[in-house]
Scaffold this motif. Sequence first.
Motif, PDB file in Angstrom:
ATOM      1  N   ASN A 163       0.814  -1.222   0.000  1.00  0.00           N
ATOM      2  CA  ASN A 163       0.000   0.000   0.000  1.00  0.00           C
ATOM      3  C   ASN A 163       0.847   1.272   0.000  1.00  0.00           C
ATOM      4  O   ASN A 163       0.584   2.184  -0.792  1.00  0.00           O
ATOM      5  CB  ASN A 163      -1.006   0.001   1.154  1.00  0.00           C
ATOM      6  N   PRO A 164       1.883   1.382   0.858  1.00  0.00           N
ATOM      7  CA  PRO A 164       2.736   2.582   0.767  1.00  0.00           C
ATOM      8  C   PRO A 164       3.426   2.715  -0.589  1.00  0.00           C
ATOM      9  O   PRO A 164       3.538   3.830  -1.117  1.00  0.00           O
ATOM     10  CB  PRO A 164       3.767   2.374   1.887  1.00  0.00           C
ATOM     11  N   ALA A 165       3.884   1.588  -1.159  1.00  0.00           N
ATOM     12  CA  ALA A 165       4.579   1.655  -2.457  1.00  0.00           C
ATOM     13  C   ALA A 165       3.633   2.164  -3.538  1.00  0.00           C
ATOM     14  O   ALA A 165       3.978   3.055  -4.329  1.00  0.00           O
ATOM     15  CB  ALA A 165       5.135   0.276  -2.832  1.00  0.00           C
ATOM     16  N   VAL A 166       2.411   1.628  -3.561  1.00  0.00           N
ATOM     17  CA  VAL A 166       1.434   2.074  -4.565  1.00  0.00           C
ATOM     18  C   VAL A 166       1.015   3.518  -4.285  1.00  0.00           C
ATOM     19  O   VAL A 166       0.841   4.315  -5.214  1.00  0.00           O
ATOM     20  CB  VAL A 166       0.225   1.105  -4.625  1.00  0.00           C
ATOM     21  N   ASP A 331       2.717  -9.309 -10.453  1.00  0.00           N
ATOM     22  CA  ASP A 331       3.459  -8.485 -11.414  1.00  0.00           C
ATOM     23  C   ASP A 331       4.618  -7.743 -10.757  1.00  0.00           C
ATOM     24  O   ASP A 331       5.649  -7.547 -11.367  1.00  0.00           O
ATOM     25  CB  ASP A 331       2.514  -7.464 -12.060  1.00  0.00           C
ATOM     26  N   VAL A 332       4.390  -7.261  -9.526  1.00  0.00           N
ATOM     27  CA  VAL A 332       5.424  -6.452  -8.868  1.00  0.00           C
ATOM     28  C   VAL A 332       5.669  -7.000  -7.460  1.00  0.00           C
ATOM     29  O   VAL A 332       4.755  -7.052  -6.641  1.00  0.00           O
ATOM     30  CB  VAL A 332       5.017  -4.967  -8.783  1.00  0.00           C
ATOM     31  N   ASP A 333       6.903  -7.411  -7.218  1.00  0.00           N
ATOM     32  CA  ASP A 333       7.300  -7.976  -5.928  1.00  0.00           C
ATOM     33  C   ASP A 333       7.961  -6.881  -5.100  1.00  0.00           C
ATOM     34  O   ASP A 333       9.065  -6.443  -5.416  1.00  0.00           O
ATOM     35  CB  ASP A 333       8.267  -9.142  -6.217  1.00  0.00           C
ATOM     36  N   VAL A 334       7.256  -6.405  -4.065  1.00  0.00           N
ATOM     37  CA  VAL A 334       7.839  -5.368  -3.206  1.00  0.00           C
ATOM     38  C   VAL A 334       8.174  -5.934  -1.826  1.00  0.00           C
ATOM     39  O   VAL A 334       8.196  -5.208  -0.835  1.00  0.00           O
ATOM     40  CB  VAL A 334       6.921  -4.120  -3.103  1.00  0.00           C
ATOM     41  N   SER A 335       8.439  -7.244  -1.786  1.00  0.00           N
ATOM     42  CA  SER A 335       8.737  -7.881  -0.498  1.00  0.00           C
ATOM     43  C   SER A 335      10.070  -7.414   0.067  1.00  0.00           C
ATOM     44  O   SER A 335      10.374  -7.663   1.234  1.00  0.00           O
ATOM     45  CB  SER A 335       8.713  -9.407  -0.630  1.00  0.00           C
ATOM     46  N   GLY A 336      10.873  -6.722  -0.774  1.00  0.00           N
ATOM     47  CA  GLY A 336      12.132  -6.155  -0.287  1.00  0.00           C
ATOM     48  C   GLY A 336      11.921  -5.186   0.867  1.00  0.00           C
ATOM     49  O   GLY A 336      12.787  -5.044   1.724  1.00  0.00           O
ATOM     50  N   ILE A 337      10.756  -4.531   0.896  1.00  0.00           N
ATOM     51  CA  ILE A 337      10.478  -3.614   2.015  1.00  0.00           C
ATOM     52  C   ILE A 337      10.381  -4.418   3.312  1.00  0.00           C
ATOM     53  O   ILE A 337      10.918  -4.017   4.344  1.00  0.00           O
ATOM     54  CB  ILE A 337       9.166  -2.822   1.771  1.00  0.00           C
ATOM     55  N   MET A 338       9.722  -5.573   3.232  1.00  0.00           N
ATOM     56  CA  MET A 338       9.555  -6.418   4.418  1.00  0.00           C
ATOM     57  C   MET A 338      10.884  -7.015   4.868  1.00  0.00           C
ATOM     58  O   MET A 338      11.079  -7.313   6.040  1.00  0.00           O
ATOM     59  CB  MET A 338       8.562  -7.555   4.136  1.00  0.00           C
ATOM     60  N   ALA A 339      11.782  -7.234   3.890  1.00  0.00           N
ATOM     61  CA  ALA A 339      13.083  -7.828   4.209  1.00  0.00           C
ATOM     62  C   ALA A 339      14.097  -6.743   4.564  1.00  0.00           C
ATOM     63  O   ALA A 339      15.251  -7.038   4.844  1.00  0.00           O
ATOM     64  CB  ALA A 339      13.578  -8.649   3.010  1.00  0.00           C
ATOM     65  N   ALA A 340      13.649  -5.491   4.552  1.00  0.00           N
ATOM     66  CA  ALA A 340      14.513  -4.344   4.847  1.00  0.00           C
ATOM     67  C   ALA A 340      15.690  -4.263   3.878  1.00  0.00           C
ATOM     68  O   ALA A 340      16.790  -3.878   4.247  1.00  0.00           O
ATOM     69  CB  ALA A 340      14.995  -4.375   6.296  1.00  0.00           C
ATOM     70  N   THR A 341      15.458  -4.628   2.618  1.00  0.00           N
ATOM     71  CA  THR A 341      16.515  -4.527   1.614  1.00  0.00           C
ATOM     72  C   THR A 341      16.164  -3.472   0.566  1.00  0.00           C
ATOM     73  O   THR A 341      16.933  -3.224  -0.350  1.00  0.00           O
ATOM     74  CB  THR A 341      16.730  -5.870   0.877  1.00  0.00           C
ATOM     75  N   GLN A 346      11.965   3.023  -3.786  1.00  0.00           N
ATOM     76  CA  GLN A 346      12.446   2.061  -4.790  1.00  0.00           C
ATOM     77  C   GLN A 346      11.310   1.142  -5.235  1.00  0.00           C
ATOM     78  O   GLN A 346      11.170   0.824  -6.416  1.00  0.00           O
ATOM     79  CB  GLN A 346      13.600   1.225  -4.214  1.00  0.00           C
ATOM     80  N   ALA A 347      10.496   0.717  -4.271  1.00  0.00           N
ATOM     81  CA  ALA A 347       9.360  -0.150  -4.597  1.00  0.00           C
ATOM     82  C   ALA A 347       8.361   0.595  -5.483  1.00  0.00           C
ATOM     83  O   ALA A 347       7.807   0.031  -6.429  1.00  0.00           O
ATOM     84  CB  ALA A 347       8.690  -0.633  -3.317  1.00  0.00           C
TER      85      ALA A 347
ATOM     86  N   VAL B  27      16.739  -4.302  18.485  1.00  0.00           N
ATOM     87  CA  VAL B  27      16.043  -4.178  17.198  1.00  0.00           C
ATOM     88  C   VAL B  27      16.632  -2.989  16.447  1.00  0.00           C
ATOM     89  O   VAL B  27      16.775  -1.901  17.000  1.00  0.00           O
ATOM     90  CB  VAL B  27      14.523  -3.953  17.404  1.00  0.00           C
ATOM     91  N   GLU B  28      16.996  -3.236  15.202  1.00  0.00           N
ATOM     92  CA  GLU B  28      17.513  -2.136  14.397  1.00  0.00           C
ATOM     93  C   GLU B  28      16.356  -1.506  13.631  1.00  0.00           C
ATOM     94  O   GLU B  28      15.643  -2.193  12.900  1.00  0.00           O
ATOM     95  CB  GLU B  28      18.554  -2.693  13.420  1.00  0.00           C
ATOM     96  N   VAL B  29      16.156  -0.204  13.839  1.00  0.00           N
ATOM     97  CA  VAL B  29      15.026   0.472  13.201  1.00  0.00           C
ATOM     98  C   VAL B  29      15.508   1.183  11.937  1.00  0.00           C
ATOM     99  O   VAL B  29      16.531   1.882  11.957  1.00  0.00           O
ATOM    100  CB  VAL B  29      14.344   1.457  14.172  1.00  0.00           C
ATOM    101  N   ILE B  30      14.776   0.972  10.838  1.00  0.00           N
ATOM    102  CA  ILE B  30      15.070   1.652   9.583  1.00  0.00           C
ATOM    103  C   ILE B  30      13.901   2.570   9.227  1.00  0.00           C
ATOM    104  O   ILE B  30      12.799   2.399   9.758  1.00  0.00           O
ATOM    105  CB  ILE B  30      15.297   0.646   8.421  1.00  0.00           C
ATOM    106  N   ASP B  31      14.156   3.528   8.326  1.00  0.00           N
ATOM    107  CA  ASP B  31      13.048   4.359   7.861  1.00  0.00           C
ATOM    108  C   ASP B  31      12.578   3.859   6.490  1.00  0.00           C
ATOM    109  O   ASP B  31      13.062   2.841   5.999  1.00  0.00           O
ATOM    110  CB  ASP B  31      13.433   5.842   7.842  1.00  0.00           C
ATOM    111  N   ASP B  32      11.637   4.587   5.900  1.00  0.00           N
ATOM    112  CA  ASP B  32      11.069   4.120   4.629  1.00  0.00           C
ATOM    113  C   ASP B  32      12.073   4.212   3.482  1.00  0.00           C
ATOM    114  O   ASP B  32      11.828   3.691   2.396  1.00  0.00           O
ATOM    115  CB  ASP B  32       9.775   4.877   4.299  1.00  0.00           C
ATOM    116  N   GLN B  33      13.194   4.904   3.723  1.00  0.00           N
ATOM    117  CA  GLN B  33      14.255   4.937   2.706  1.00  0.00           C
ATOM    118  C   GLN B  33      15.300   3.859   2.969  1.00  0.00           C
ATOM    119  O   GLN B  33      16.372   3.854   2.365  1.00  0.00           O
ATOM    120  CB  GLN B  33      14.912   6.321   2.682  1.00  0.00           C
ATOM    121  N   ASN B  34      14.962   2.974   3.908  1.00  0.00           N
ATOM    122  CA  ASN B  34      15.855   1.880   4.271  1.00  0.00           C
ATOM    123  C   ASN B  34      17.134   2.395   4.928  1.00  0.00           C
ATOM    124  O   ASN B  34      18.173   1.748   4.877  1.00  0.00           O
ATOM    125  CB  ASN B  34      16.166   1.014   3.044  1.00  0.00           C
ATOM    126  N   GLN B  35      17.052   3.587   5.521  1.00  0.00           N
ATOM    127  CA  GLN B  35      18.205   4.139   6.247  1.00  0.00           C
ATOM    128  C   GLN B  35      18.056   3.820   7.731  1.00  0.00           C
ATOM    129  O   GLN B  35      16.950   3.862   8.276  1.00  0.00           O
ATOM    130  CB  GLN B  35      18.264   5.667   6.063  1.00  0.00           C
TER     131      GLN B  35
END
Lengths: 392, 112
Positions: A163-166, A331-341, A346-347, B27-35
Amino acid sequence: MKQHFQGYRRANGQAGIRNHILILAIDECAEGIAQAIRQKVSDCVIVTNHYTCMYGGNEELVNIMIGAGLNPNVAGALILNMGCGSIDPALIAAPLEQAGKPVRRLSIIKNNGTRQTIRQGIELAQELVAQAAEVPVEPVSISELLVGVKCGGSDTSSGIASNPAVGRAVDALVDAGASCVAGELIELIGCEDILRQRAVTPAVADKLERLILDEERRWHVPGTEVETMSIGNSVGGLTTLEEKALGALHKTGTRPIQDVLRITPQGIEQPQAPGMYLSETSHLCGASGMHFAALGAQVILWTTGGAGFSNPIVPVIRVSGNASLITEDIDVDVSGIMAATQSVDQAADQVLDCLDRVIDGEQTAIEEVGFAYCSLYQKDQRLETLIHSQPV
Amino acid sequence: MTVKAIRLDQQDNVATLLSDASKHQTVEVIDDQNQRVGSFQTLQAIPFGNKMALHAIAAEQPIRKAGYDIGRAIRAIPAGELVHVQNVRSSRVDIPDNIIEQIIQQMRIETE
């Protein structure tokens, strides 16, 4: 993001991203005949009115069928009726013809029944497909794009990732001059104050609040509880109703809300200028697809945990942030947000990249399968009378 | 493996766990920019998808997630505590008390 897409220019000036022929079975008994024609003619999509062949408050459905026919992704329409029902096919054909869209009609009884109608239907559909092939493709400004936004099959990842990505993608689209429209007002209970602040005028703010209240009444007839939160929602991490609603709200981005488009028996309001819109589009997935089609959306962004919903007229881009449910349907995999990558921005870029490809003709993950269901949905007119009998 | 949580907006006083955290875990906290925003210690076990207080929240203060108020603290919440039905109430429609009890039991939330 691109400023143009490859569009099929229609006679009324609108531009679609697909070039489908619509077979519209305006009576449920014409469904089999519509299917038999479609089997022989590719590029056809079917919409059937499974409700009834009578009016009786069915005018909203009639308007959705007209809206679906007018959708810019539709190049032409074949309208089927049995001949003993009340819904006059001429009423549906007229606005399409007025828009310069090629329309053919077959009335099954008059055409000597099933087999003869299928034979004629195949010929007419082939003619329409041939005509559609002549439609010029040209670069169309992004300002002519209307994107439907919807969530469904939501889980914990939806509020954090998809939802945030969209939502960011929606903001970028609006900033680029495109239009987006979201619905499911029932999911926005608790967001009224935030939404009021986003409304462009006090009148739009009032309309928005009134329509959310109507939707609450519609799904909460006096004497029953409105279903807001399940224990599963809470165990998954949602603490309050507003937190749940805000998750759904996220996908609408942050830009000003131009209007709330009503879907009534009298007609379907259309966006009058580019920007972000809300609408009375149902929170029920299948129904929302047809509502978006009737509003004139060319494409839908759909956020989900897993997969599910699709529409034959308006391609659905599925966005998921749940790594364990990513399949070839997504179509779009935004699971990177959940994995903190991956960051939300970017998503959002990934969502926009996919959208860019789909509006230029690339098929969505399941579009090529060729099957998608459509549900026509209308409000129960008896209930409408009931809820509006109370002071608003 | 490091346990991470995401803070969706700068103004937020909670972050959402991206995997399960046990009691007294870093717990390591990140923001929405992954920072990286910082490291925080949990005061209790916090399951995936749930929220942790990033700093002390006084009673009656709003809980902010993703830039929005999602409810009010019903008592003081120290940094590192699970922010959920045991210490937050909706400003709109509350979950009935007996259901809150069930949620606390099912999730085995430490309330002391």
